[in-house]
Design a protein around this motif. Structure first.
Motif, mmCIF file in Angstrom:
data_model
loop_
_atom_site.group_PDB
_atom_site.id
_atom_site.type_symbol
_atom_site.label_atom_id
_atom_site.label_comp_id
_atom_site.label_asym_id
_atom_site.label_seq_id
_atom_site.Cartn_x
_atom_site.Cartn_y
_atom_site.Cartn_z
ATOM 1 N N ASN A 33 0.788 -1.222 0.000
ATOM 2 C CA ASN A 33 0.000 0.000 0.000
ATOM 3 C C ASN A 33 0.834 1.293 0.000
ATOM 4 O O ASN A 33 0.833 2.035 0.975
ATOM 5 C CB ASN A 33 -0.975 -0.015 1.170
ATOM 6 N N ASN A 157 -7.679 5.321 3.514
ATOM 7 C CA ASN A 157 -7.482 6.290 2.423
ATOM 8 C C ASN A 157 -7.186 5.560 1.122
ATOM 9 O O ASN A 157 -6.708 4.434 1.137
ATOM 10 C CB ASN A 157 -6.308 7.217 2.720
ATOM 11 N N THR A 158 -7.437 6.217 0.012
ATOM 12 C CA THR A 158 -7.079 5.613 -1.257
ATOM 13 C C THR A 158 -5.711 6.141 -1.694
ATOM 14 O O THR A 158 -5.283 7.214 -1.265
ATOM 15 C CB THR A 158 -8.102 5.969 -2.359
#
Ligand code: A9S
Length: 186
Positions: A33, A157-158
């Protein structure tokens, strides 16, 4: 695309590619991520002036306008491992950040720092900035600042949101760097 706009000579273009390969290579950890980005800012001032702002680890507020104050809490600001505590201007979703100097290379004009802590969402933010003297096909000197970063995407969150926040700040910092450098050049 940018390099064709800038009309760089072949030599400058291959120098730029080599700088990006050498100093802006980002090694992602096994974690998935993360997001990363790379930006290039042309500046009409000498590399000496631009580098004098970029290398000043103890006074980022000279061109980073989101920073209110900076205090060195470890080291002299030139030695790798130096640590700075930043207070951020109000209006941002953050109030402080703690950052460590990772690279200060006067020969290649490369600075890198890493975020150690703070109350913001750019955890583990790590960036590299290089200042490069190039020239265009009309024989004009041109300073190009290359800035790349990698940052962990926080839970909830993206990657797009995280990247858009960091990109916005870096773009503004680079525009401010261009402004202060051109003013300093007189
Ligand atoms: O300082 C930089 O070079 C780049 C960025 C993206 C810094 C961002 C920041 O310092 C704030 C301005 C406080 C915004 C950090 C680390 C987190 C933020 O949320």
């Amino acid at each position: 695309l940018l390099s064709s706009q800038l009309n760089l000579t072949n030599e400058s273009l291959s120098k730029l590619n080599s700088v990006i390969r050498t100093h802006h290579r980002i090694t992602l950890s096994e974690k998935s991520n993360w997001c990363k980005s790379l930006m290039i800012q042309p500046i009409k001032a000498t590399e000496t002036i631009v580098w004098s702002f970029v290398r000043d680890f103890s006074q980022p507020q000279k061109y980073k306008h989101f920073i209110k104050t900076c205090q060195l809490t470890s080291g002299d600001g030139i030695t790798v491992g130096s640590i700075r505590d930043l207070v951020v201007i109000s209006g941002l979703p953050a109030s402080m950040s703690k950052e460590r100097l990772e690279v200060l290379d006067d020969e290649n004009q490369v600075l890198s720092f890493r975020v150690l802590g703070g109350d913001h969402r750019l955890k583990d933010y790590q960036s590299v900035t290089s200042v490069n003297a190039l020239s265009d096909r009309e024989g004009r000197a041109l300073t190009l600042v290359v800035e790349s970063y990698v940052v962990e995407v926080p839970e909830g969150n993206t990657a797009e949101d995280t990247r858009s926040l960091a990109d916005t700040i870096v773009r503004l910092n680079l525009q401010n760097l261009a402004e202060v450098s051109v003013s300093a050049a007189g």
